[in-house]
Design an enzyme around this catalytic site. Structure first.
Site, PDB file in Angstrom:
ATOM      1  N   CYS A  50      -2.834   1.914  -9.083  1.00 40.12           N
ATOM      2  CA  CYS A  50      -2.536   1.489  -7.705  1.00 40.12           C
ATOM      3  C   CYS A  50      -1.683   0.229  -7.708  1.00 40.12           C
ATOM      4  O   CYS A  50      -2.035  -0.766  -8.335  1.00 40.12           O
ATOM      5  CB  CYS A  50      -3.845   1.228  -6.954  1.00 40.12           C
ATOM      6  SG  CYS A  50      -3.588   0.342  -5.405  1.00 40.12           S
ATOM      7  N   CYS A  63      -3.700  -2.947  -6.171  1.00 38.71           N
ATOM      8  CA  CYS A  63      -4.904  -3.530  -6.768  1.00 38.71           C
ATOM      9  C   CYS A  63      -4.569  -4.860  -7.468  1.00 38.71           C
ATOM     10  O   CYS A  63      -3.455  -5.036  -7.975  1.00 38.71           O
ATOM     11  CB  CYS A  63      -5.531  -2.548  -7.764  1.00 38.71           C
ATOM     12  SG  CYS A  63      -6.648  -1.344  -6.994  1.00 38.71           S
ATOM     13  N   HIS A 106     -10.391  -1.357  -4.013  1.00 34.74           N
ATOM     14  CA  HIS A 106      -9.598  -0.153  -3.753  1.00 34.74           C
ATOM     15  C   HIS A 106     -10.361   0.906  -2.953  1.00 34.74           C
ATOM     16  O   HIS A 106      -9.754   1.736  -2.265  1.00 34.74           O
ATOM     17  CB  HIS A 106      -9.145   0.438  -5.100  1.00 34.74           C
ATOM     18  CG  HIS A 106      -8.194   1.584  -4.993  1.00 34.74           C
ATOM     19  ND1 HIS A 106      -6.852   1.408  -4.742  1.00 34.74           N
ATOM     20  CD2 HIS A 106      -8.377   2.926  -5.101  1.00 34.74           C
ATOM     21  CE1 HIS A 106      -6.236   2.589  -4.709  1.00 34.74           C
ATOM     22  NE2 HIS A 106      -7.147   3.533  -4.919  1.00 34.74           N
ATOM     23  N   ASN A 113      -1.043   1.881   9.038  1.00 36.22           N
ATOM     24  CA  ASN A 113      -1.031   3.341   8.981  1.00 36.22           C
ATOM     25  C   ASN A 113      -2.176   3.732   8.060  1.00 36.22           C
ATOM     26  O   ASN A 113      -2.128   3.453   6.874  1.00 36.22           O
ATOM     27  CB  ASN A 113       0.288   3.862   8.401  1.00 36.22           C
ATOM     28  CG  ASN A 113       1.460   3.576   9.309  1.00 36.22           C
ATOM     29  OD1 ASN A 113       1.333   3.604  10.525  1.00 36.22           O
ATOM     30  ND2 ASN A 113       2.615   3.293   8.725  1.00 36.22           N
ATOM     31  N   SER A 125       1.031   5.983   2.043  1.00 35.91           N
ATOM     32  CA  SER A 125       1.240   6.552   0.714  1.00 35.91           C
ATOM     33  C   SER A 125       0.278   5.982  -0.315  1.00 35.91           C
ATOM     34  O   SER A 125       0.331   6.329  -1.484  1.00 35.91           O
ATOM     35  CB  SER A 125       2.695   6.356   0.282  1.00 35.91           C
ATOM     36  OG  SER A 125       3.064   5.007   0.421  1.00 35.91           O
ATOM     37  N   HIS A 140      -5.325   2.355  -0.878  1.00 33.52           N
ATOM     38  CA  HIS A 140      -5.841   0.977  -0.958  1.00 33.52           C
ATOM     39  C   HIS A 140      -5.798   0.367   0.451  1.00 33.52           C
ATOM     40  O   HIS A 140      -4.785   0.460   1.126  1.00 33.52           O
ATOM     41  CB  HIS A 140      -4.979   0.157  -1.925  1.00 33.52           C
ATOM     42  CG  HIS A 140      -5.610  -1.153  -2.288  1.00 33.52           C
ATOM     43  ND1 HIS A 140      -6.141  -1.406  -3.526  1.00 33.52           N
ATOM     44  CD2 HIS A 140      -5.842  -2.268  -1.551  1.00 33.52           C
ATOM     45  CE1 HIS A 140      -6.647  -2.631  -3.546  1.00 33.52           C
ATOM     46  NE2 HIS A 140      -6.479  -3.170  -2.348  1.00 33.52           N
ATOM     47  N   HIS A 177      -4.868  -1.468   3.365  1.00 36.90           N
ATOM     48  CA  HIS A 177      -3.764  -2.393   3.646  1.00 36.90           C
ATOM     49  C   HIS A 177      -3.077  -2.052   4.963  1.00 36.90           C
ATOM     50  O   HIS A 177      -3.205  -0.951   5.477  1.00 36.90           O
ATOM     51  CB  HIS A 177      -2.731  -2.351   2.511  1.00 36.90           C
ATOM     52  CG  HIS A 177      -1.867  -1.109   2.532  1.00 36.90           C
ATOM     53  ND1 HIS A 177      -2.335   0.130   2.161  1.00 36.90           N
ATOM     54  CD2 HIS A 177      -0.572  -0.929   2.887  1.00 36.90           C
ATOM     55  CE1 HIS A 177      -1.361   1.024   2.272  1.00 36.90           C
ATOM     56  NE2 HIS A 177      -0.280   0.414   2.714  1.00 36.90           N
ATOM     57  N   GLN A 203       0.638  -3.464   7.438  1.00 40.92           N
ATOM     58  CA  GLN A 203       1.980  -3.999   7.276  1.00 40.92           C
ATOM     59  C   GLN A 203       2.328  -4.937   8.419  1.00 40.92           C
ATOM     60  O   GLN A 203       1.699  -4.886   9.479  1.00 40.92           O
ATOM     61  CB  GLN A 203       3.001  -2.863   7.251  1.00 40.92           C
ATOM     62  CG  GLN A 203       2.831  -1.878   6.107  1.00 40.92           C
ATOM     63  CD  GLN A 203       4.032  -0.935   5.993  1.00 40.92           C
ATOM     64  OE1 GLN A 203       5.175  -1.380   5.910  1.00 40.92           O
ATOM     65  NE2 GLN A 203       3.772   0.357   5.990  1.00 40.92           N
TER      66      GLN A 203
END
Ligand SMILES: O=P(O)(O)O[C@H]1O[C@H](CO)[C@@H](O)[C@H](O)[C@H]1O
Ligand SMILES: O=P(O)(O)O[C@H]1O[C@H](CO)[C@@H](O)[C@H](O)[C@H]1O
Lengths: 346, 346
Positions: A51, A54, A113, A153, A161, A164, A166, A168
């Protein structure tokens, strides 16, 4: 479902954008023979050596992530916006373009993760809220940044994609279409009533108590009357704040709490890691005052009937306008019937 | 790609909607580790006993399809709109709703279950055009129908639940958001210039010849300067027509021809049955004159990199505004490099 209109096809008005939504309450009986999605409920390890988000791992751009223990923000390795645009605006008859610049960042919510917001502890989500606040203020204070879009997203279905946890942040020179729309409606209402459009709407919703999902001292989560996505929801601060920079310590934590509650309900609905795109709408950072604005966070989740059947916003929706089958009241009822404890922890 | 601006991040202006699109030409190198779709290229039989659109078969609503040999339109068994709405408009503080009525139809393009528009003969597509014309006129002549939206959702990726070649028509009392937006921009331009906004745009595009895909005596297909979807395209009649009812026999056939050419290029791009939603934007049928309007057909296809990787319109796009990676000029170049013969017939 107090009013008769909720039982028949009707259009609802979105007071923030001035647009209408077609509601077809009788249509939920429609059989579905179309596309089904993969159920998104695989268990993940707390650390994945492959990943790129990570701690300690290296990214596509060549950088190495620090061994972060809380949250971590960095500039996107494949940003849609760059700080330099060595070009002039372009105006040729009916073709019109403008240079655009900005900064795109990735915000890791946790080093773990395997987590998602609903599975994180309130204190750890509070760290995410603090990071959003810091980024909003730091990016927003730059001369060349006039608007900061914080979003997530979640799930492969929403173009994410990497699982993990997260989100933006895309920040840019110009003020985007959706913000301009809402600004106009906030402003008109403010000029006429000298009060917050969303604040007054919130008062009305609290009285009616038909679309409220959950609330605490500082925030309310509800299905907006004009919801487009089947389980679309909105988190509204009770105080008339223009942006998240105004939240105090206690409010940061209350924001984290309500995010956890709402996303837990989401996961419980179809016993899956519920996909969505979420985003915070707040004032531009161009230095102007926007006393009329009332910041809010919205969730647009695509699932309609189960963990594998989503609502498609396609032909009619693209060419005419949004359409939904279940009503906002039904959506609220379905979510309110669920446990507040995450199904994986029951 | 004559201008420097096309190489750097920029925003383009949509003259029909007044909205901006963020273009990030440098971003095509981004690796993709996210969701991939199923390749949609299975061969189908010409007749499927289980298909509810094939001639002679029975439908979910209990009706039986006639043994149609050309095209066939019927009222949707699970319509989003009904002809009756036994309710009053609803106005309560900041909650606002209106009754909505309408008629939803399904339009079978061919009795042959195995076909799609690009695989059909021009004469057979001409029958589809004639049916669209007839439905537009018949539905539009009803008192309670003020707008007729003709569209097709093609492919499972676009929420289509049956591969039998078909489209839909949703007609309704009110005029939808997207039409109101375009009306305003057509009207402003008309008032100032006494000519068609889209007609003048078409002239400019024909001179520049950078985004033209294919043309015949009566129609031009191009990638609009402000395209949102990776391979979004538009078919524009050269004559300043307000609606498809104005097409004469020769023009009907020319329309069929250009639809076949464009959709053949689409299929050839990734050697797959190319998914898209298409729709015809034309004047409302409320009896008013709209001399400023210029009808057109648009195609919104989601595929970006291959038959299995699509563009996601998610977080940033939902909360701020549309974003694309390849430019309109690159999209036109890619399509123009392809054969005009369908890959299955080469
Ligand atoms: O009418 P269908 O084919 O059942 O449904 C499809 O098209 C409709 C109109 O664009 C959408 O509302 C649905 O989400 C989509 O699945
Ligand atoms: O930035 P990512 O995660 O690579 O990409 C994802 O989010 C972006 C912003 O909403 C979209 O433009 C992309 O289509 C989507 O796949």
């Amino acid at each position: 479902m107090s009013t008769e209109i909720n039982k028949h096809p009707h259009r609802r008005y979105n007071i923030l954008t001035g647009e209408w939504i077609l509601v077809s309450p009788h249509r939920t009986k429609r059989p579905w023979q179309g596309k089904t999605e993969k159920n998104n409920n695989e268990k993940r390890e707390t650390y994945d050596p492959k990943c790129y988000l990570c701690p300690g791992n290296s990214r596509a751009g060549g950088e190495t992530n620090p061994n972060y223990t809380e949250t971590y923000a960095f500039e996107n390795d494949f940003p849609a916006l760059l700080t330099e645009a060595p070009i002039k605006d372009f105006d040729n008859g009916l073709l019109k373009a403008e240079a655009e610049t900005g900064i795109c960042k990735v915000v890791c919510f946790s080093p773990d993760h395997s987590l998602t917001l609903p599975l994180m502890e309130v204190d750890d989500i509070t760290e995410v809220v603090k990071l959003w606040k810091k980024e909003y203020q730091e990016l927003g204070s730059k001369d060349a940044i006039n608007y900061v879009q914080i979003f997530e997203n979640k799930g492969a279905m929403m173009g994410c994609s990497n699982p993990h946890p997260h989100g933006q942040i895309w920040s840019q020179k110009s003020i985007p279409t959706e913000i301009l729309k809402k600004s106009r409606h906030f402003k008109n209402y403010w000029d006429e009533n000298k009060s917050s459009l969303l604040g007054d709407y919130l008062k009305q919703e609290l009285e009616l108590n038909e679309r409220i999902l959950t609330k605490n001292e500082h925030f309310v989560a509800l299905i907006p009357y004009w919801a487009v996505w089947p389980y679309e929801a909105m988190i509204i601060p009770r105080k008339h704040y223009q942006h998240i920079g105004q939240l105090n310590k206690e409010e940061e934590k209350a924001f984290a709490k309500i995010i956890k509650k709402l996303t837990t309900k989401y996961d419980n609905l179809f016993e899956t890691s519920f996909p969505y795109s979420s985003g915070i709408h707040q004032i531009p950072t161009n230095g102007e005052d926007y006393p009329e604005w009332h910041f809010h966070m919205s969730f647009y989740p695509p699932l309609l009937r189960s963990a594998t059947v989503k609502k498609f916003m396609v032909g009619y929706e693209m060419f005419a306008g949004p359409q939904r089958d279940i009503t906002a009241e039904q959506a609220a009822q379905n979510l309110n019937a669920l446990s507040e404890t995450h199904y994986l922890k029951q």
